[in-house]
Scaffold this motif. Structure first.
Motif, short mmCIF file in Angstrom:
data_model
loop_
_atom_site.label_atom_id
_atom_site.label_comp_id
_atom_site.label_asym_id
_atom_site.label_seq_id
_atom_site.Cartn_x
_atom_site.Cartn_y
_atom_site.Cartn_z
N ARG A 424 0.75 -1.19 -0.09
CA ARG A 424 0.01 0.34 0.38
C ARG A 424 1.05 1.22 0.12
O ARG A 424 1.88 1.40 0.60
CB ARG A 424 -0.69 0.31 1.09
CG ARG A 424 -2.20 0.22 0.88
CD ARG A 424 -3.42 0.05 2.40
NE ARG A 424 -2.81 0.24 3.79
CZ ARG A 424 -3.20 0.23 5.07
NH1 ARG A 424 -4.89 -0.24 4.56
NH2 ARG A 424 -2.25 0.13 5.85
N SER A 425 0.37 2.25 -0.42
CA SER A 425 1.28 3.62 -0.25
C SER A 425 1.53 3.79 1.17
O SER A 425 3.10 4.35 1.22
CB SER A 425 0.45 4.24 -0.39
OG SER A 425 -1.08 4.56 0.18
N ASP A 426 1.25 3.34 1.88
CA ASP A 426 2.19 3.62 3.54
C ASP A 426 3.14 1.99 3.76
O ASP A 426 3.72 1.93 5.06
CB ASP A 426 0.98 3.39 4.38
CG ASP A 426 0.21 2.62 5.28
OD1 ASP A 426 0.30 1.09 3.56
OD2 ASP A 426 -1.09 2.34 5.74
N ASN A 427 3.17 1.44 2.55
CA ASN A 427 4.10 0.29 2.72
C ASN A 427 3.37 -1.18 3.68
O ASN A 427 4.29 -1.60 3.45
CB ASN A 427 5.68 0.69 3.08
CG ASN A 427 6.54 1.57 2.45
OD1 ASN A 427 6.20 1.64 1.20
ND2 ASN A 427 7.21 1.99 2.84
N ALA A 428 2.69 -0.85 4.15
CA ALA A 428 1.62 -2.41 4.75
C ALA A 428 1.31 -3.17 3.17
O ALA A 428 0.59 -2.28 2.40
CB ALA A 428 0.46 -1.54 5.37
C1 LIG Z 1 7.56 2.92 1.73
O1 LIG Z 1 9.24 2.34 1.47
C2 LIG Z 1 9.89 2.89 0.48
C3 LIG Z 1 11.18 2.44 -0.06
O2 LIG Z 1 11.17 0.78 0.19
C4 LIG Z 1 10.47 4.43 1.18
O3 LIG Z 1 10.96 5.46 0.16
C5 LIG Z 1 9.26 5.25 1.89
O4 LIG Z 1 9.38 5.89 2.44
C6 LIG Z 1 8.71 4.16 2.47
N1 LIG Z 1 7.10 4.92 3.03
C7 LIG Z 1 6.45 5.17 4.04
C8 LIG Z 1 5.04 6.32 4.32
O5 LIG Z 1 6.98 4.52 4.94
#
Ligand SMILES: *[C@@H]1O[C@H](CO)[C@@H](O)[C@H](O)[C@H]1NC(C)=O
Ligand SMILES: *[C@@H]1O[C@H](CO)[C@@H](O)[C@H](O)[C@H]1NC(C)=O
Ligand SMILES: *[C@@H]1O[C@H](CO)[C@@H](O)[C@H](O)[C@H]1NC(C)=O
Ligand SMILES: *[C@@H]1O[C@H](CO)[C@@H](O)[C@H](O)[C@H]1NC(C)=O
Ligand SMILES: *[C@@H]1O[C@H](CO)[C@@H](O)[C@H](O)[C@H]1NC(C)=O
Ligand SMILES: *[C@@H]1O[C@H](CO)[C@@H](O)[C@H](O)[C@H]1NC(C)=O
Ligand SMILES: *[C@@H]1O[C@H](CO)[C@@H](O)[C@H](O)[C@H]1NC(C)=O
Ligand SMILES: *[C@@H]1O[C@H](CO)[C@@H](O)[C@H](O)[C@H]1NC(C)=O
Ligand SMILES: *[C@@H]1O[C@H](CO)[C@@H](O)[C@H](O)[C@H]1NC(C)=O
Ligand SMILES: *[C@@H]1O[C@H](CO)[C@@H](O)[C@H](O)[C@H]1NC(C)=O
Ligand SMILES: [Cu+2]
Length: 607
Positions: A424-428
């Motif tokens: 997801r956009s928040d990496n979850a």
């Molecule tokens: C998600 O992961 C990417 C790299 O894997 C990173 O650059 C980004 O800041 C992360 N986003 C959040 C919202 O943590």
């Protein structure tokens, strides 16, 4: 291989205005169908055939075209353009008196207006997007779009979306005929009402007096599809009711109205059943009036009689009923099969009054029917799979033969499975559905036809693009990978392909496909349609002829599943794809609108 089919000429049968089966094929080398009744016959290419389409000669059409013409091989061009304008607005409706619900309607009505043309006409539909905060794109479900893939209406694949406050005109040739629907293909937007029926008049395999038109059956929710979609990743929300042509009585029975259609004793009527659901399939019947089934999707079939038919999402069946009962009122029923108990696998409906409409005889008094439903004893009433799957029905009228050697040599296996892989956009990680282990995620800003235009073959993995091999026929085995017991994720998926009517060679529930199953497949005149059920925990084998250059999405028609990635796209002979000059203007208009981050697509495949 294509075999010429012949059938009786109807002039000699005019007296049989409402006879039962009047279309019969002659025996041929590949079937054992009954002999024709008459020695006079229609043939697909007989330009001298003077035979017009009337209540007693529905197999005829004119100018050398008839029910015997396989519309993948030959079709008329009337030169006539049929214009429509669709205005899409953000508004509310209250179809059953239980409260206003937020919707995005076409011409301020649900379902949208019936778009109707005749076989060989050109449809020219202008779509005005008046939505404040959503793009859109309208797909003409089941339309082959021969040489017009760029009119298929799939944002991120065949077009950039139509930006808010802008318009686009689609133009395409009606090379097929029958019943279908048009709907937004932009995210889960059709789930908030952006859809309507589509009818193309043409010949039929059975006679009838009048056409009662579309019966669009849908599930209906308290909350919008945009709200429900993320929730559906854990437990699909329950539809509080269902609607027939936008109508039903409220669950407490005090408000709303049933849709009704009036018949006259002694006449035969065509009903066009369309499942426009987000997440529900239906077993459809009319009390005491058995159906004669004449088409599946756009494809004419050998008529057969059934007291109820299964209609999965995106599927259509055209049926005929005969008004031969005591004049009165009879229920039209669309029941959601009870499969899966607490974890419904075939959709759901919480309205205790059911999803119903009324078939009313003209010389009787209007009242709620007291008729009783078809007899469920001894039959598998609550199944969630195609008519053909258990009953060997849905035999196409045209006798086709699918070559088997290429499949046996090299079946392409495409797994279908849930996975927790989505980022997801928040990496979850989130729940997604994948075909061949990839969840589709289109880029609205850069549709695949733009890659084709640029000759750029570096498609991102998330486009889940499959290059169709350069051969005459291709074969695909969809295999649902079993999930752990208790996950309740082995469920049937209605699989829809754009650009082709595919042949359904076989399907089996709770089974792993191996080459041993090839002997069970049907290569001799198998069902042919654009949407088929991949049975729970099992497989579905389809084949299509590579005769239509384009980028064609194949996806599950459960709106939640396609939004979560259950889709792939076939790129077929890209060197021959035609792209209209307006394509790039629509993209630049969209890109001017899209940079605003609040408008970005979130956790959604985009189609
Ligand atoms: C998600 O992961 C990417 C790299 O894997 C990173 O650059 C980004 O800041 C992360 N986003 C959040 C919202 O943590
Ligand atoms: C869309 O319509 C609903 C219902 O009238 C309204 O609440 C909502 O604010 C509208 N959306 C926009 C973006 O104007
Ligand atoms: C039957 O349907 C017609 C519209 O087709 C409508 O005008 C009429 O009010 C309906 N009758 C009843 C009793 O619902
Ligand atoms: C529509 O299709 C879905 C999914 O196949 C199914 O659950 C539902 O019962 C169908 N509805 C109708 C009215 O056929
Ligand atoms: C009514 O028509 C159906 C075919 O549509 C037929 O099966 C049935 O026997 C007929 N019933 C009567 C009472 O004629
Ligand atoms: C009314 O219905 C009866 C059958 O119940 C039929 O015999 C009669 O012809 C019908 N009358 C008209 C005017 O349709
Ligand atoms: C192909 O498309 C990708 C994605 O848009 C882009 O990054 C790349 O530069 C393109 N390649 C060429 C040769 O245009
Ligand atoms: C399925 O995915 C694998 C791995 O990405 C790929 O190598 C293969 O070509 C894909 N299958 C098809 C039919 O494209
Ligand atoms: C299909 O194969 C899977 C392993 O991939 C296995 O868990 C499952 O039991 C098999 N199903 C059947 C019906 O044989
Ligand atoms: C589309 O509109 C709905 C309802 O107003 C909204 O919730 C959703 O965020 C919009 N989608 C996008 C991508 O703008
Ligand atoms: Cu699905």
């Amino acid at each position: 291989m294509y075999l010429l089919r012949t059938l009786p000429l109807f002039a000699s049968l005019a007296a049989y205005a409402s006879a039962s089966v009047v279309v019969e094929r002659q025996a041929s080398s590949t079937t054992t169908s009954s002999a024709a009744r008459s020695s006079t016959t229609l043939t697909p290419d007989d330009a001298d055939t003077e035979c017009s389409n009337t209540a007693s000669s529905r197999a005829c059409w004119g100018n050398g075209f008839s029910i015997a013409t396989d519309f993948d091989k030959k079709w008329p061009d009337t030169g006539r353009t049929v214009p429509y304008t669709l205005d899409i607005t953000n508004t509310t409706i209250d179809p059953d008196g239980t409260g206003e619900r937020r919707v995005m309607l076409i011409n301020n009505q649900y379902p949208g207006p019936v778009i109707r043309a005749s076989w060989g006409d050109w449809l020219e539909v202008t779509v005005n997007n008046h939505l404040p905060d959503n793009g859109t794109g309208i797909h003409w479900h089941g339309i082959r779009q021969y040489e017009t893939c760029d009119q298929d209406g799939v944002p991120g694949i065949t077009e950039c979306p139509i930006a808010p406050g802008t318009s686009r005109t689609y133009r395409f040739h009606c090379t097929q005929y029958g019943t279908s629907w048009y709907h937004s293909h932009w995210s889960v937007q059709y789930g908030v009402g952006t859809l309507g029926p589509l009818v193309i008049d043409g010949p039929a395999t059975e006679n009838y007096n009048e056409d009662l038109g579309p019966f669009a059956v849908t599930d209906w929710y308290d909350e919008t599809a945009f709200f429900n979609n993320p929730l559906a990743r854990s437990i699909p929300p329950q539809a509080y009711t269902g609607l027939v042509n936008g109508m039903n009585v409220s669950p407490d029975g005090t408000k709303g109205k049933y849709f009704n259609a009036t018949v006259q004793s002694g006449k035969r009527y065509r009903l066009r059943l369309i499942n426009t659901s987000v997440d529900s399939a239906y077993m459809v019947s009319v009390d005491d009036h058995p159906f004669t089934v004449i088409t599946n999707d756009f494809v004419p079939i050998m008529p057969y009689v059934a007291d109820r038919v299964f209609v999965g999402i995106g599927q259509r069946l055209d049926v005929i009923i005969e008004a031969n009962q005591t004049a009165g009122n009879y229920w039209f029923r669309a029941d959601v099969p009870a499969v899966g108990g607490a974890f419904p696998a075939c959709g759901n409906n919480a309205n205790p009054n059911g999803i119903r409409a009324i078939i009313h005889y003209s010389n009787s008094t209007f009242a709620n029917p007291t008729s009783t439903a078809w007899d469920r004893t001894g039959v598998n009433a609550d199944r969630c799979n195609d008519e053909s799957y258990q009953t060997d029905k849905l035999t196409p009228y045209w006798d086709s033969f699918v070559p088997s050697d290429a499949l046996l040599a090299n079946p392409e296996l495409l797994s279908v499975q849930p996975q927790e892989a989505g980022v997801r956009s928040d990496n979850a990680t989130i729940f997604q559905w994948a075909i061949n282990t990839t969840a589709l995620n289109v880029d609205w800003d850069k549709p695949i036809l733009e890659y084709v235009q640029e000759g750029n073959t570096s498609y991102p993995k998330s486009e889940n693009l499959i290059n169709v091999p350069d051969v005459d026929w291709t074969y695909w085995v969809l295999q649902e990978i079993p999930t752990p017991a208790g996950a309740h994720l082995d469920i049937p998926h209605p699989i829809h392909l754009h650009g082709h009517d595919f042949y359904v060679l076989g399907a089996k529930e709770s089974s792993n496909y191996t080459n041993d199953q090839a002997s069970e497949l049907n290569f001799k005149n198998p069902p042919r349609r654009d949407t088929a059920i991949l049975p729970s925990g099992g497989w579905l084998v389809i084949a299509f002829e590579t005769n239509n250059p384009g980028a064609w999405i194949m996806h599950c028609h459960i709106a939640w599943h396609v939004a979560d990635g259950l889709a792939t796209q076939f790129l077929e002979t890209p060197g021959q794809i035609k792209i209209d000059s307006g394509f790039n203007d629509i993209c630049s208009t969209w890109r001017d609108y899209y940079p605003e981050e609040s408008y970005w697509k979130k956790d959604d495949s985009g189609v």
